[in-house]
Scaffold this motif. Structure first.
Motif: not given
Length: 222
Positions: A126-134
């Motif tokens: 899978p390819v995800i356009e985004g980012w992670l936040e805690s």
């Protein structure tokens, strides 16, 4: 004697007067005739000789002496030919076409390789356009690294991104999902680089094609 001489002179005068009256010239003596004949002969020879002598003099005057100097003529400057770009080089068009062909072949080879790399990225997963936040207590919107150290206040991660309208969206990510989501985000970053390079190459090829179409149209009018 004197009387006879006087009579002779008187007779000669009478004869001369008569000849003058009749228009006759006194006959010349043989000696005078001889002189006249000689003078007429010399005159005839001179008349015959003059044209020949005139031609001879003309031919002699036409001959230029060997030691005579020729007239000074203005010096003509010899044209100089250089390898300036305005010089005609019949091999230049073919050389340029071969260079263009080599450049286009390089772009096409790179584009083919990038298309293959893009396909491989999609095959990886899978390819995800985004980012992670805690999501920590007191810091709900702070970005966090994937390999963050355990934190007693850690409450998980959220996957964030932007929709087509530019609005922010977020999804909760469990600890079990975190590794896969992180890889999906990394694939997107790699894919983004490939897509950018793909667009650059396609733009170059399209722009060159338009220029060549114009050149071809101009050649057909020649």
């Amino acid at each position: 004697m004197r009387l006879e001489l006087k009579r002779i002179e008187a007779t000669l005068q009478q004869i001369a007067a008569q000849n003058a009256a009749t228009g006759e010239q006194p006959s010349a003596s043989p000696k005078d005739r001889t002189k006249e004949d000689l003078s007429s002969g010399e005159t005839a020879k001179k008349v015959l000789r003059d044209p020949l002598s005139e031609l001879k003099l003309r031919s002699q005057s036409a001959v230029v002496p060997a030691d005579a100097k020729s007239p000074a003529l203005p010096k003509v400057k010899q044209p100089t030919f250089s390898s300036h770009r305005h010089g005609i080089n019949p091999n230049l068009p073919m050389t340029l076409l071969k260079e263009i062909e080599a450049t286009v072949a390089g772009w096409q080879a790179e584009l083919k390789q990038i298309l293959q790399q893009i396909q491989e990225v999609y095959l990886e997963g899978p390819v995800i356009e985004g980012w992670l936040e805690s999501a920590e207590e007191g810091k709900p919107q702070e970005s966090a690294a994937v390999n963050a150290s355990p934190n007693p206040f850690f409450r998980g991660y959220r996957l964030c991104g932007l929709d087509k309208d530019g609005k922010l969206w977020s999804r909760s990510v469990t600890p079990q999902q975190l590794p896969e989501v992180s890889l999906a985000i990394a694939r997107y970053q790699k894919l983004k680089q490939f897509l950018t390079r793909k667009q650059e190459l396609e733009h170059r090829l399209n722009e060159l094609a338009e220029m060549l179409i114009l050149v071809q149209g101009h050649l057909q009018k020649l």
